[in-house]
Structure formats: C-alpha cells, structure tokens
Design an enzyme around this catalytic site. Sequence first.
Site, PDB file in Angstrom:
ATOM      1  N   THR A 176      12.122 -83.198 -48.349  1.00  0.00           N
ATOM      2  CA  THR A 176      10.776 -83.650 -47.816  1.00  0.00           C
ATOM      3  C   THR A 176      10.436 -82.602 -46.822  1.00  0.00           C
ATOM      4  O   THR A 176       8.819 -82.289 -46.949  1.00  0.00           O
ATOM      5  CB  THR A 176      11.355 -85.342 -46.996  1.00  0.00           C
ATOM      6  N   ASP A 232      20.979 -86.858 -47.566  1.00  0.00           N
ATOM      7  CA  ASP A 232      21.057 -85.430 -48.330  1.00  0.00           C
ATOM      8  C   ASP A 232      22.241 -85.605 -48.687  1.00  0.00           C
ATOM      9  O   ASP A 232      22.892 -84.576 -48.823  1.00  0.00           O
ATOM     10  CB  ASP A 232      20.661 -84.517 -47.171  1.00  0.00           C
ATOM     11  N   GLY A 289      14.042 -87.800 -49.972  1.00  0.00           N
ATOM     12  CA  GLY A 289      14.074 -87.329 -50.681  1.00  0.00           C
ATOM     13  C   GLY A 289      15.136 -87.224 -51.820  1.00  0.00           C
ATOM     14  O   GLY A 289      15.943 -86.094 -51.524  1.00  0.00           O
ATOM     15  N   HIS A 290      14.582 -87.613 -52.876  1.00  0.00           N
ATOM     16  CA  HIS A 290      15.441 -87.820 -54.294  1.00  0.00           C
ATOM     17  C   HIS A 290      15.711 -86.875 -54.808  1.00  0.00           C
ATOM     18  O   HIS A 290      14.962 -86.928 -56.029  1.00  0.00           O
ATOM     19  CB  HIS A 290      15.783 -89.232 -54.519  1.00  0.00           C
ATOM     20  N   THR A 291      16.270 -85.682 -54.812  1.00  0.00           N
ATOM     21  CA  THR A 291      16.538 -84.655 -55.973  1.00  0.00           C
ATOM     22  C   THR A 291      16.381 -85.140 -57.427  1.00  0.00           C
ATOM     23  O   THR A 291      18.309 -85.244 -56.893  1.00  0.00           O
ATOM     24  CB  THR A 291      16.649 -83.549 -55.446  1.00  0.00           C
ATOM     25  N   ASP A 335      30.896 -78.063 -55.409  1.00  0.00           N
ATOM     26  CA  ASP A 335      31.079 -76.893 -56.504  1.00  0.00           C
ATOM     27  C   ASP A 335      30.757 -75.993 -55.273  1.00  0.00           C
ATOM     28  O   ASP A 335      31.555 -74.366 -55.467  1.00  0.00           O
ATOM     29  CB  ASP A 335      30.470 -76.706 -57.546  1.00  0.00           C
ATOM     30  N   PRO A 388      15.437 -76.015 -42.662  1.00  0.00           N
ATOM     31  CA  PRO A 388      16.722 -75.691 -42.649  1.00  0.00           C
ATOM     32  C   PRO A 388      17.980 -77.421 -42.519  1.00  0.00           C
ATOM     33  O   PRO A 388      17.560 -77.884 -40.762  1.00  0.00           O
ATOM     34  CB  PRO A 388      17.661 -74.822 -42.344  1.00  0.00           C
ATOM     35  N   VAL A 424      30.043 -81.847 -59.727  1.00  0.00           N
ATOM     36  CA  VAL A 424      30.748 -80.315 -59.561  1.00  0.00           C
ATOM     37  C   VAL A 424      29.178 -79.202 -60.073  1.00  0.00           C
ATOM     38  O   VAL A 424      29.011 -78.061 -60.255  1.00  0.00           O
ATOM     39  CB  VAL A 424      31.786 -80.236 -60.580  1.00  0.00           C
ATOM     40  N   GLY A 425      28.082 -80.020 -59.701  1.00  0.00           N
ATOM     41  CA  GLY A 425      26.847 -79.353 -60.175  1.00  0.00           C
ATOM     42  C   GLY A 425      25.644 -79.937 -59.911  1.00  0.00           C
ATOM     43  O   GLY A 425      25.365 -81.031 -60.171  1.00  0.00           O
TER      44      GLY A 425
HETATM   45  P1  IMP Z   1      12.784 -90.484 -39.893  1.00  0.00           P
HETATM   46  O1  IMP Z   1      12.893 -91.349 -40.552  1.00  0.00           O
HETATM   47  O2  IMP Z   1      11.530 -89.807 -39.761  1.00  0.00           O
HETATM   48  O3  IMP Z   1      12.119 -91.457 -38.504  1.00  0.00           O
HETATM   49  O4  IMP Z   1      13.431 -89.564 -39.157  1.00  0.00           O
HETATM   50  C1  IMP Z   1      14.549 -90.314 -38.295  1.00  0.00           C
HETATM   51  C2  IMP Z   1      15.937 -88.852 -38.465  1.00  0.00           C
HETATM   52  O5  IMP Z   1      16.368 -89.215 -39.633  1.00  0.00           O
HETATM   53  C3  IMP Z   1      15.111 -87.614 -38.526  1.00  0.00           C
HETATM   54  O6  IMP Z   1      16.476 -87.233 -38.334  1.00  0.00           O
HETATM   55  C4  IMP Z   1      15.285 -87.722 -40.071  1.00  0.00           C
HETATM   56  O7  IMP Z   1      15.379 -85.901 -39.909  1.00  0.00           O
HETATM   57  C5  IMP Z   1      16.326 -88.193 -40.685  1.00  0.00           C
HETATM   58  N1  IMP Z   1      15.698 -88.672 -41.548  1.00  0.00           N
HETATM   59  C6  IMP Z   1      14.782 -89.642 -42.418  1.00  0.00           C
HETATM   60  N2  IMP Z   1      14.824 -88.954 -43.788  1.00  0.00           N
HETATM   61  C7  IMP Z   1      16.047 -88.928 -43.944  1.00  0.00           C
HETATM   62  C8  IMP Z   1      16.809 -89.007 -45.481  1.00  0.00           C
HETATM   63  O8  IMP Z   1      16.140 -88.633 -46.564  1.00  0.00           O
HETATM   64  N3  IMP Z   1      17.469 -87.329 -45.450  1.00  0.00           N
HETATM   65  C9  IMP Z   1      18.643 -87.214 -43.823  1.00  0.00           C
HETATM   66  N4  IMP Z   1      18.008 -87.432 -43.249  1.00  0.00           N
HETATM   67  C10 IMP Z   1      16.595 -88.113 -43.744  1.00  0.00           C
HETATM   68 MG    MG Z   2      17.118 -86.126 -49.034  1.00  0.00          MG
END
Ligand code: IMP
Ligand code: MG
Length: 425
Positions: free
Chosen positions: A301, A13, A40-42, A334, A305, A415-416
């Site tokens: 994804t 992230d 999850g690529h935003t 930012d 939080p 910065v955004g």
């Molecule tokens: P899994 O990859 O679903 O098996 O999750 C294993 C760990 O990796 C957990 O702590 C997830 O929250 C973290 N995780 C998996 N994919 C991502 C991602 O794309 N971003 C941030 N954390 C991730």
């Molecule tokens: Mg992500």
Amino acid sequence: MANTVIIGAQWGDEGKGKIVDMLSATSDVVVRFQGGNNAGHTIAVNGNLTILHTIPSGILHPGKMCLIGNGVVLDPFVFLQEIEGLKENGIDVAPRRLGISHKTHLILPYHVALDKAREAYKAGGKIGTTGRGIGPCYEDKVARIGLRASDLTNPDLVRTKIRAALVEKNVLLRDLYKAEPLDAEAIIDQVLAIAPQITPYLTDVSGVIQESVRMGKNILWEGAQGVHLDVDHGTYPFVTSSNTISGCASTGTGIGPNYLQQVIGIAKAYTTRVGAGPFPTELDDATGDFLREQGHEFGATTGRPRRCGWLDAVVLRESARLCGLTQIALTKIDVLRNLPVLKICVDYMYKGHRIEYPPQGENALAEVTPVYEELPGFTEDISSCKHFEALPYNVQKYIQRLEALTQVRITYVSVGPDRDQTILC
Ligand code: IMP
Ligand code: MG
C-alpha cells in the site's frame, strides 16, 4: 469447504490475498468485514501481479459474489479507481457480483487530510499510519457523525453531514495542525458526482449471507491487517482502528458467530511489521536485510520497507487463542532458503519470568526478550514442491515444530507467490 474466516495471524502482510484467492475457487461468496484501503492484498496469477486494497480478492474468480461488509470503511474514490483497473483487465465488476453494505462508512477527503496532518503534527509516538483516512473515518463512525454508503441516495443528507463535519474538521486542520482547511461545498460536489456510480452496488450484505448459508453455499470472510494490529487486542496504541480478530467477521457483516465454522490464520514463516510498535524478534542486521530482499518485504500500500525478524510462536499462540484458529496456513517458507540456522521464538522472558503469552499492559511487549530455539536451515529449491513429503527434512521439522508450539494444525504451506505453489498438508 465450510464457512471460513481468514485472518492475518501476525502484523499484516502474511499473504492473505494469495490464500483467499486460492480458497475463492471453492467458495461462492467472499466478503470483507473490516479495515479499508490500508490493506494491500497481492495476488499472482500466472506471474501477473494484482494488488487489491478495497475489493475482496475473490473478484478475480469469475462468478463469485464479492461483498463489502458494514465493518469496512470504504473510500468511494479508491473503490471506483479499483473498479476501472479491474475492468481494464477484463474482470467482471457488475453490481450483480459485487455489493457494498448500506451501513458501510465512507472515507472522505477530510479523513485522509486529518490522518496525514495528525501524524505529521506528532513529534514523537508516531503510529506510522498508512495515511488513508482509516482512523478518522472509524472515529466519526463511533462519534455518530459518519457518512454511510446508503446516505449517497439522499443528497440533502450528504450536504448536511459534510457541512457539519467540516465545521469541526477545519478547526482541527487549520488551528491545531496548521494544515490547509477544506471546502465543504467542493467535497459535496465531488461526492454527489460519484454517488450514482456507487449506489447500484448497495446491498443488504447480512441478508445475502444469510440466504447463501440457507442455500448451502460456502462463504469466505477475508480479513485485513493482522491480529496484533487489532484495536483492542493488538499492540495498542500501535494498532489499526478496527478489530482484526475473527470475531469481527460476525459484527462486520451482520451474521451470528455460530455461522463461522473454520478460522484459518495466515502466518508468514518469519515475521514482518510496517509502521511503529514493539516487535520482539526484529532483526536489525544482515539476516533482517536478507529476509527483506528475498521476501520482497516492501509495503503493497505504501511501498515502505517492512521491518523483518524471526518467526515468533508466542505471537501465533496468542492469535490462536484470540481467534479460535482451527488451522494455520504458513506462507513464504521458501524465503528462508540458504539461511544456515533458523530461529523460532518459543517463549518470552519478562521481568525475570519465562512466559508463554504476551504480557498485558501498554507497550509491555517492548520489554520482553525472546527465548529462541535453533533449527537447521535448508538449501534446496522448494518452489515447485507439491507434497509435504517432497519438502526437505529440515523444512518438515520447522513446520512440525511450529505446530507443536501453537497446538494448531498447519494445513497449507505456500512455497511461492503463484496460486499453484501451495501444498495441502
Ligand atoms: P492505519 O491502519 O493506516 O491507521 O495504520 C495503523 C498501523 O497499522 C500502522 O502501523 C500501519 O502500518 C499498520 N497497517 C495498517 N494496515 C496494514 C496492512 O494491511 N498491513 C500491514 N500493516 C498495516
Ligand atoms: Mg498487505
């Protein structure tokens, strides 16, 4: 632009989607090499948000070739949903510009069921997986019982493999995890029903990349998750189940490591983590809440939080070493606006010693205490700054301090959320 690998330098992230989207403009081929729809690529274009979980972020740029490498685990049902969503937005997703390696392993409904049942069964020590079946799918790959994308051209193989898999999975689901067993024949029917929609995308990913390199084209390898979630080098066992470091770009797409010329680590100007595991600079206070609110730190994804904390230069130093970072792209700076003091963790204290790299050993990171350096904050709105020199003095100092601490040049400062809110340094 040379052949470039993008990796997340923290715990995921970091804003990889945005940087990949930006660099896609000057790339010809964008390829994912590990992970699955746990990512999850935003991406924000003109204020419109798109979240991609499976398809490379380069897809939003017309004419770019997007590839899913052998190192990825692909949920074919999610893939088709994503295709539909993109089509509705007028994006070209024809097999001509989107390919899946024959060798990519498929996430099937029993992987998702096992991921969730196993996590629910654990009393303590939950990893906090995204529940997308990622781990169980990689397990089957290593156990040599997985279904690969190319198997979809062979219905008999699909039947044999799924029937055999479910003999074992149902024992686990029913007898150990006390969950509902699954019907092999129903899953076979679902898989065979969508097979004709997937097979046109089968591509010799390694071959396409080699050919593109030979023609002088630019390749972008789009990493998912982050270095410290790497199954070997991350905070084991609180990690994902793939290698997330830059080297996986080679194994996950089938090209020699000498093709990888640049490695850009994406780092957020503070730190976040979702799920369980050690996080030395975590803030369980009003500053942590401030970062979560200002940074919209809720999972793309899972909606969970995110845990928030100060920037950790030790984490980034380790990423530089593990990935051979040639540059850092610093994102979301930012978000720090209006914090009176900015802290950077420069070293750790561990068993009475000051150390520059994370300690080895399971969960040793949970035993460190951060050594902080304090820098003055800033109150100016920097979201429309276009040049490094236009940034407030205190922001420049923060960036320069991080360069000195990591010994890696910071070449982009975001910065955004929008494409054009990026400073080239
Ligand atoms: P899994 O990859 O679903 O098996 O999750 C294993 C760990 O990796 C957990 O702590 C997830 O929250 C973290 N995780 C998996 N994919 C991502 C991602 O794309 N971003 C941030 N954390 C991730
Ligand atoms: Mg992500």
